[in-house]
Write an enzyme that holds these catalytic residues in place. Sequence first.
Site, PDB file in Angstrom:
ATOM      1  N   GLU A   1       0.863  -1.182   0.000  1.00 63.10           N
ATOM      2  CA  GLU A   1       0.000   0.000   0.000  1.00 63.10           C
ATOM      3  C   GLU A   1       0.898   1.230   0.000  1.00 63.10           C
ATOM      4  OE1 GLU A   1      -3.267   0.608  -0.387  1.00 63.10           O
ATOM      5  OE2 GLU A   1      -2.509   2.653  -0.270  1.00 63.10           O
TER       6      GLU A   1
ATOM      7  N   CYS B   1       3.833  -2.775  -8.437  1.00 64.39           N
ATOM      8  CA  CYS B   1       2.542  -2.292  -7.934  1.00 64.39           C
ATOM      9  C   CYS B   1       2.743  -1.066  -7.029  1.00 64.39           C
ATOM     10  CB  CYS B   1       1.816  -3.450  -7.256  1.00 64.39           C
ATOM     11  SG  CYS B   1       0.046  -3.218  -7.308  1.00 64.39           S
TER      12      CYS B   1
ATOM     13  N   ILE C   1      -3.515  -6.609  -8.646  1.00 65.25           N
ATOM     14  CA  ILE C   1      -4.272  -6.471  -7.396  1.00 65.25           C
ATOM     15  C   ILE C   1      -4.402  -4.977  -7.080  1.00 65.25           C
ATOM     16  CG2 ILE C   1      -4.361  -7.037  -4.945  1.00 65.25           C
ATOM     17  CD1 ILE C   1      -2.421  -9.373  -5.554  1.00 65.25           C
TER      18      ILE C   1
ATOM     19  N   HIS D   1       2.268  -8.261 -10.177  1.00 66.62           N
ATOM     20  CA  HIS D   1       3.026  -8.896  -9.085  1.00 66.62           C
ATOM     21  C   HIS D   1       3.775 -10.141  -9.567  1.00 66.62           C
ATOM     22  CE1 HIS D   1       1.415  -6.781  -5.493  1.00 66.62           C
ATOM     23  NE2 HIS D   1       0.442  -6.485  -6.336  1.00 66.62           N
TER      24      HIS D   1
ATOM     25  N   GLU E   1       6.135 -11.672  -8.207  1.00 69.37           N
ATOM     26  CA  GLU E   1       6.511 -12.554  -7.080  1.00 69.37           C
ATOM     27  C   GLU E   1       5.409 -13.561  -6.764  1.00 69.37           C
ATOM     28  OE1 GLU E   1       5.287  -9.633  -6.860  1.00 69.37           O
ATOM     29  OE2 GLU E   1       4.085  -9.393  -5.048  1.00 69.37           O
TER      30      GLU E   1
HETATM   31  N1  GLN Z   1      -3.439   0.104  -4.638  1.00 66.99           N
HETATM   32  C1  GLN Z   1      -2.232  -0.014  -3.900  1.00 66.99           C
HETATM   33  C2  GLN Z   1      -1.597   1.333  -3.634  1.00 66.99           C
HETATM   34  O1  GLN Z   1      -2.102   2.312  -3.964  1.00 66.99           O
HETATM   35  C3  GLN Z   1      -1.236  -0.898  -4.607  1.00 66.99           C
HETATM   36  C4  GLN Z   1      -1.742  -2.306  -4.621  1.00 66.99           C
HETATM   37  C5  GLN Z   1      -0.659  -3.327  -4.650  1.00 66.99           C
HETATM   38  O2  GLN Z   1       0.524  -3.062  -4.422  1.00 66.99           O
HETATM   39  N2  GLN Z   1      -1.074  -4.531  -4.880  1.00 66.99           N
HETATM   40  O3  GLN Z   1      -0.542   1.379  -3.104  1.00 66.99           O
END
Ligand code: GLN
Length: 215
Positions: free
Chosen positions: A51, A94, A155, A196, A198
Amino acid sequence: MAKPPIVGALALQGGYASHIAVLSSLGADAREIRTVTELAACDALVIPGGESTTLTRLLMTPGTGYGTDRPWEPSPLWHAIRDFAHDKPVMGTCAGLILLGRSDGDERVVPFEAIPVTVARNAYGRQTESFITRIPVDIPNGDDRERGPYPATFIRAPKIVKLDPGVEVIARAPGANGATDPVMVRAGNLLGLSFHPELTPEDRRIHRYFLSLIK
Ligand code: GLN
């Protein structure tokens, strides 16, 4: 035998353990990184998904500005990562891509602005709209390219909404209205991915490519 490269995974929050597992399986000396000193020992760094707003908070120190818009400032570790990204390989996946790129105006993240792309958080929808899709990749491998489809896991994924000239697109995914979105980019020693890798340990092409960037 040559010493294995030391590859750090920023271990403040998010999916660092899975990156370490893949990197270790490829022979790297993969380590959790939480301090400037630990980072200094590394040949390369992964900034995992998680996040980005939380990662930002964990990379800030309290500032002096009570009542100002931003009562915090980048920590020594934030500065050390930004400097590291000048000349060492860094892969951001991400949330890590959000931190390596440029924000589209979301002030809750303080990105390094190391990869010249603009990134929109959560642009593929909410958690329940997460998906896995096979995407064509074009990964350099010596004189060859690896082009077989890659099972990419998205995700709450960020979207690269603007690419500056000189940024190389390594993978695209189907986007709106028949268009395609860049979802994996390279700028010199830096890789940024919306998805992702990983979470696909049975296909290690992306981590192998990342390790190949280590001089
Ligand atoms: N939506 C997340 C963010 O804003 C990122 C999601 C993720 O790393 N899977 O950081």
